[in-house]
Motif scaffolding. Structure first.
Motif, mmCIF file in Angstrom:
data_model
loop_
_atom_site.group_PDB
_atom_site.id
_atom_site.type_symbol
_atom_site.label_atom_id
_atom_site.label_comp_id
_atom_site.label_asym_id
_atom_site.label_seq_id
_atom_site.Cartn_x
_atom_site.Cartn_y
_atom_site.Cartn_z
ATOM 1 N N SER A 71 1.407 11.547 -10.245
ATOM 2 C CA SER A 71 0.673 12.845 -10.332
ATOM 3 C C SER A 71 1.368 14.346 -9.966
ATOM 4 O O SER A 71 1.046 15.258 -10.595
ATOM 5 C CB SER A 71 -0.598 12.681 -9.173
ATOM 6 O OG SER A 71 -0.030 12.689 -7.916
ATOM 7 N N ARG A 95 0.845 -1.148 -0.058
ATOM 8 C CA ARG A 95 0.047 -0.210 0.088
ATOM 9 C C ARG A 95 0.684 1.365 -0.133
ATOM 10 O O ARG A 95 0.616 2.146 -0.766
ATOM 11 C CB ARG A 95 -0.815 -0.168 1.297
ATOM 12 C CG ARG A 95 -1.895 1.115 1.185
ATOM 13 C CD ARG A 95 -2.959 0.694 2.366
ATOM 14 N NE ARG A 95 -3.966 1.733 2.537
ATOM 15 C CZ ARG A 95 -4.828 1.843 3.569
ATOM 16 N NH1 ARG A 95 -4.763 1.099 4.359
ATOM 17 N NH2 ARG A 95 -5.617 2.775 3.317
ATOM 18 N N GLN A 96 1.946 1.084 0.659
ATOM 19 C CA GLN A 96 2.557 2.536 0.865
ATOM 20 C C GLN A 96 3.457 2.762 -0.621
ATOM 21 O O GLN A 96 3.391 3.676 -0.939
ATOM 22 C CB GLN A 96 3.995 2.168 2.000
ATOM 23 C CG GLN A 96 4.958 3.321 2.170
ATOM 24 C CD GLN A 96 4.061 4.469 2.713
ATOM 25 O OE1 GLN A 96 3.113 4.602 3.387
ATOM 26 N NE2 GLN A 96 4.663 5.627 2.068
ATOM 27 N N ARG A 97 3.991 1.635 -1.051
ATOM 28 C CA ARG A 97 4.667 1.382 -2.540
ATOM 29 C C ARG A 97 3.524 2.170 -3.515
ATOM 30 O O ARG A 97 4.172 3.001 -4.325
ATOM 31 C CB ARG A 97 5.220 0.314 -2.969
ATOM 32 C CG ARG A 97 6.429 0.091 -2.319
ATOM 33 C CD ARG A 97 7.098 -1.227 -2.781
ATOM 34 N NE ARG A 97 8.167 -1.426 -1.962
ATOM 35 C CZ ARG A 97 9.052 -2.748 -2.216
ATOM 36 N NH1 ARG A 97 8.723 -3.851 -3.174
ATOM 37 N NH2 ARG A 97 10.009 -2.847 -1.566
ATOM 38 N N LYS A 98 2.464 1.567 -3.493
ATOM 39 C CA LYS A 98 1.488 2.076 -4.426
ATOM 40 C C LYS A 98 1.046 3.664 -4.265
ATOM 41 O O LYS A 98 1.044 4.303 -5.064
ATOM 42 C CB LYS A 98 0.157 1.167 -4.084
ATOM 43 C CG LYS A 98 -1.037 1.648 -5.318
ATOM 44 C CD LYS A 98 -2.027 0.540 -4.891
ATOM 45 C CE LYS A 98 -3.270 0.843 -5.710
ATOM 46 N NZ LYS A 98 -4.500 0.283 -5.567
ATOM 47 N N ASN A 99 0.940 4.042 -3.019
ATOM 48 C CA ASN A 99 0.692 5.488 -2.806
ATOM 49 C C ASN A 99 1.897 6.387 -3.377
ATOM 50 O O ASN A 99 1.909 7.334 -3.823
ATOM 51 C CB ASN A 99 0.420 5.772 -1.272
ATOM 52 C CG ASN A 99 -0.889 5.071 -0.681
ATOM 53 O OD1 ASN A 99 -1.827 5.147 -1.563
ATOM 54 N ND2 ASN A 99 -0.988 5.093 0.465
ATOM 55 N N ASP A 100 3.228 5.889 -2.971
ATOM 56 C CA ASP A 100 4.413 6.559 -3.349
ATOM 57 C C ASP A 100 4.552 6.722 -5.025
ATOM 58 O O ASP A 100 4.715 7.651 -5.516
ATOM 59 C CB ASP A 100 5.951 5.776 -3.006
ATOM 60 C CG ASP A 100 5.792 5.961 -1.574
ATOM 61 O OD1 ASP A 100 5.201 7.097 -0.818
ATOM 62 O OD2 ASP A 100 6.640 5.351 -0.872
ATOM 63 N N SER A 101 4.057 5.416 -5.641
ATOM 64 C CA SER A 101 4.066 5.704 -6.938
ATOM 65 C C SER A 101 3.112 6.726 -7.622
ATOM 66 O O SER A 101 3.218 7.426 -8.495
ATOM 67 C CB SER A 101 3.920 4.482 -7.784
ATOM 68 O OG SER A 101 2.809 3.752 -7.472
ATOM 69 N N GLN A 102 1.810 6.631 -7.050
ATOM 70 C CA GLN A 102 0.804 7.457 -7.641
ATOM 71 C C GLN A 102 1.248 9.101 -7.301
ATOM 72 O O GLN A 102 0.907 9.904 -7.965
ATOM 73 C CB GLN A 102 -0.633 7.162 -6.823
ATOM 74 C CG GLN A 102 -1.038 5.914 -7.325
ATOM 75 C CD GLN A 102 -2.420 5.681 -6.552
ATOM 76 O OE1 GLN A 102 -2.638 5.949 -5.436
ATOM 77 N NE2 GLN A 102 -3.000 4.670 -7.013
ATOM 78 N N THR A 103 1.803 9.179 -6.269
ATOM 79 C CA THR A 103 2.315 10.434 -5.698
ATOM 80 C C THR A 103 3.205 11.028 -6.976
ATOM 81 O O THR A 103 3.188 12.389 -7.208
ATOM 82 C CB THR A 103 2.691 10.736 -4.235
ATOM 83 O OG1 THR A 103 1.974 10.166 -3.463
ATOM 84 C CG2 THR A 103 3.122 12.044 -3.941
#
Length: 133
Positions: A119, A108-116
């Motif tokens: 964007s 979940r943390q890696r997914k949030n980092d890649s989306q940040t």
């Protein structure tokens, strides 16, 4: 109590060990300790050895060299096996649950980092939007 011949303590919800002093009651001819919560070693006396199985049944923790009962050595081995059969699978499930929870939070943390990162570079208006076109 040395002249006691019959002792019926059945259905009394007694718990704990059978006292060793029963071995010294030589006048005791009949005993009934059935359906209590007694445990441990059955005293080594003729009263207990000659007692019918019905006089001792209903006590889940009794052991000894009496017919119909486990010896105390095999009772300890059986309780150790039960411990192994119950505790190790439970520990394995706890470790698996902790590992899966950790992987979930890392993913979940890696997914949030890649989306940040995506964007942050592509959605900024101005001069950089021309470069990304």
């Amino acid at each position: 109590m040395e002249s006691l011949e019959k002792l019926n303590l059945s259905y009394n919800n007694l718990s704990g060990l059978i006292p060793r002093c029963f071995e010294e009651l030589h006048g005791l001819l009949h005993i009934d300790i059935s359906y209590n919560k007694l445990e441990g070693h059955i005293p080594n006396s003729t009263t207990f050895r000659d007692a019918p199985l019905e006089a001792l049944q209903g006590n889940k923790g009794l052991c000894g060299d009496i017919r119909g009962f486990l010896s105390c050595m095999s009772y300890r081995k059986a309780s150790r096996k039960i411990w192994i059969v119950i505790v190790f699978p439970l520990l394995g499930m706890v470790v698996l649950f902790i590992a899966l929870t950790g992987f979930f939070f890392i993913f979940r943390q890696r997914k949030n980092d890649s989306q940040t990162q995506q964007s942050g570079f592509g959605n900024t208006p101005g001069m950089l939007s021309v470069l990304t076109f």
